[in-house]
Design a protein around this motif. Structure first.
Motif, short mmCIF file in Angstrom:
data_model
loop_
_atom_site.label_atom_id
_atom_site.label_comp_id
_atom_site.label_asym_id
_atom_site.label_seq_id
_atom_site.Cartn_x
_atom_site.Cartn_y
_atom_site.Cartn_z
N GLU A 182 0.79 -0.98 -0.16
CA GLU A 182 0.08 -0.12 -0.06
C GLU A 182 0.98 1.15 0.06
N VAL A 183 2.11 1.20 0.42
CA VAL A 183 2.82 2.41 0.78
C VAL A 183 3.77 2.56 -0.24
N GLU A 184 4.18 0.97 -0.53
CA GLU A 184 5.20 1.54 -2.35
C GLU A 184 3.84 1.36 -3.52
N ALA A 185 2.62 1.62 -3.58
CA ALA A 185 1.87 1.92 -4.41
C ALA A 185 1.76 3.64 -4.26
N ALA A 186 1.28 4.26 -2.80
CA ALA A 186 1.20 5.81 -2.59
C ALA A 186 2.68 6.41 -3.74
N LEU A 187 3.60 5.51 -2.87
CA LEU A 187 5.00 6.32 -3.89
C LEU A 187 5.36 5.84 -5.20
N LEU A 188 4.92 5.32 -5.16
CA LEU A 188 4.60 5.09 -7.56
C LEU A 188 3.75 6.08 -7.24
N THR A 189 2.47 6.86 -6.80
CA THR A 189 1.98 7.70 -7.30
C THR A 189 2.99 9.37 -7.88
N HIS A 190 4.22 9.63 -7.22
CA HIS A 190 4.69 10.37 -7.49
C HIS A 190 5.11 10.76 -8.42
N PRO A 191 5.51 11.72 -9.92
CA PRO A 191 6.05 11.47 -11.41
C PRO A 191 6.58 11.10 -11.06
N LEU A 226 -1.22 8.86 3.09
CA LEU A 226 -1.33 8.06 4.21
C LEU A 226 -1.64 8.44 5.16
N PRO A 227 -1.75 7.86 5.90
CA PRO A 227 -2.49 8.07 8.00
C PRO A 227 -0.78 8.22 8.37
N GLU A 228 -0.71 8.92 10.16
CA GLU A 228 0.51 9.16 10.01
C GLU A 228 1.75 7.68 9.77
N HIS A 229 0.48 6.46 10.16
CA HIS A 229 1.94 5.37 10.80
C HIS A 229 2.16 4.93 9.47
N LEU A 230 1.69 5.31 8.14
CA LEU A 230 1.94 4.34 7.20
C LEU A 230 2.87 4.84 6.41
N VAL A 231 3.37 6.31 7.20
CA VAL A 231 4.50 6.85 6.70
C VAL A 231 5.92 6.55 6.58
N PRO A 232 7.15 6.52 6.02
CA PRO A 232 8.15 5.41 6.44
C PRO A 232 8.79 6.69 7.50
N THR A 233 9.77 6.43 8.24
CA THR A 233 10.86 7.19 8.58
C THR A 233 11.46 7.41 8.32
N TYR A 234 11.98 5.62 7.46
CA TYR A 234 12.99 5.91 6.74
C TYR A 234 12.87 6.07 5.25
N LEU A 235 13.61 7.15 4.35
CA LEU A 235 13.54 6.82 3.05
C LEU A 235 14.75 7.15 2.48
N VAL A 259 0.55 16.10 15.43
CA VAL A 259 1.69 15.70 14.77
C VAL A 259 2.22 16.01 13.37
N ARG A 260 0.62 16.37 12.56
CA ARG A 260 1.01 16.79 10.99
C ARG A 260 1.62 17.94 10.62
N ASP A 261 1.56 18.78 11.68
CA ASP A 261 2.51 20.16 12.33
C ASP A 261 4.22 19.49 11.80
N VAL A 262 4.51 18.70 12.46
CA VAL A 262 5.72 17.98 12.51
C VAL A 262 6.45 17.74 11.66
N PHE A 263 4.96 16.20 10.65
CA PHE A 263 5.28 15.55 9.20
C PHE A 263 5.62 16.95 8.30
N GLU A 264 4.90 18.33 8.16
CA GLU A 264 5.14 19.17 6.65
C GLU A 264 5.99 20.03 7.63
N HIS A 265 6.93 20.24 8.43
CA HIS A 265 7.33 20.95 9.13
C HIS A 265 8.75 20.56 9.51
N PRO A 266 9.40 18.67 8.99
CA PRO A 266 10.37 18.60 10.01
C PRO A 266 12.09 18.33 10.22
N THR A 267 11.69 19.98 10.48
CA THR A 267 13.19 20.53 10.71
C THR A 267 12.91 21.64 11.51
N PRO A 268 14.20 21.88 12.52
CA PRO A 268 13.76 23.41 13.68
C PRO A 268 14.04 24.23 13.19
#
Length: 230
Positions: free
Chosen positions: A44-53, A89-98, A186-195
Motif C-alpha cells: 500500500e505504501v509502495e503504491a502511494a510512492l509510485l504516484t509521485h511523478p 497516507l495516515p501518519e503510521h504509514l509514512v516511512p521513517t526512512y526514505l 503531529v501533522r505540523d511536525v510531518f509538514e515542517h520536520p526540521t527545527p
C-alpha cells in the motif's frame, strides 16, 4: 474448528499444532507487518510512492521496527516525497526512512530482492547550520532530546531522517507546548520536520491575527404584559 454453523475468521497468520496439541505461530501468509501496533501492508505504501511523478520504482520494508522505503527517484528530493506521502497516507504509514537508490536489487527471477537492500542511513541535511534565534535553539534541544541523538542536531536536520515517527512526534509536540506555549499537531511536525522550518511555522502562528470573537446574543427580559399575553 467448531460446531457446524460457527464462523471461521482468516487472520493471515500461519501456525501449526505440535504433538502436544499446542499452537505455534510461524509468521504471516501475506506481507503484512506490525508497526507500533498497526497492521501495515507495505504494498500500500509502495503504491502511494509510485504516484509521485518522479519515482520510477519503490520498495518498502522494515528496519528496527520502523517502515523503511527505497526509491529510484531521479532528482526528487526526499522531503518532497515525504510531503507527497503525508498528503495521501495516515501518519503510521509514512516511512521513517526514505532512501534514494540508483536501482533496486533484483532476484534472478527479476523480482525486487528486499533482503539485498542496504541498511538505511540517517540523512543529515547539507550545511549543518547552527541555531540563529532563541526559538531555533530551543527546538534543536527538543529535537535532540526527543530523538535521543548522541550529539546536537542542526536546524536543517530532518526529524524523521533521525528515527522519528508519529509517537515521538506526539512527544515532541508536548515538549514544545511546555517550552514555547504553542499547541501543535503531529501533522505540523510531518509538514515542517526540521527545527528551522518548524520555527518559521511557530512564528507564523504566533504573529497571525487572532480570529475575531463572535458577539454573544443578548437576552431581553420580557415585560409583564408580554408574559401574560404568551
Amino acid at each position: 474448528y467448531g460446531p457446524p454453523g460457527t464462523r471461521l475468521y482468516h487472520t493471515g497468520d500461519l501456525a501449526h499444532h505440535d504433538h502436544h496439541g499446542h499452537l505455534h505461530y510461524d509468521g504471516r501468509a501475506d506481507n503484512q507487518v506490525k508497526i507500533r501496533g498497526f497492521r501495515v501492508e507495505p504494498s500500500e505504501v509502495e503504491a502511494a510512492l509510485l504516484t509521485h511523478p518522479q519515482i520510477a520504482q519503490a520498495a518498502v520494508t522494515t528496519h528496527r521496527d520502523q517502515l523503511s522505503a527505497y526509491v529510484v527517484s531521479g532528482s526528487a528530493a526526499m522531503e518532497d516525497v515525504r510531503r507527497h506521502l503525508t498528503a495521501r497516507l495516515p501518519e503510521h504509514l509514512v516511512p521513517t526512512y526514505l532512501t534514494p537508490l540508483d536501482r533496486l536489487p533484483l532476484t534472478p527471477n527479476g523480482k525486487i530482492d528486499k533482503r539485498a537492500l542496504p541498511e538505511p542511513a540517517a540523512v543529515v541535511s547539507a550545511g549543518g547550520r547552527a541555531p540563529r534565534t532563541p526559538l531555533e535553539e530551543t527546538l534543536v534541544g527538543l529535537f535532540t532530546r526527543t530523538l535521543g541523538a548522541g550529539e546536537a542536531l542542526s536546524i536543517d536536520d530532518d526529524f524523521f531522517h533521525h528515527g522519528g515517527h508519529s509517537l515521538l512526534g506526539a512527544r515532541l509536540t508536548n515538549h514544545i507546548a511546555v517550552a514555547v506555549d504553542v499547541r501543535l499537531t503531529v501533522r505540523d511536525v510531518f509538514e515542517h520536520p526540521t527545527p528551522a522550518r518548524l520555527a518559521e511555522h511557530i512564528t507564523a502562528l504566533k504573529t497571525a491575527p487572532a480570529a475575531p470573537k463572535k458577539a454573544r446574543p443578548t437576552l431581553r427580559r420580557r415585560t409583564e404584559t408580554e408574559r401574560i399575553s404568551s
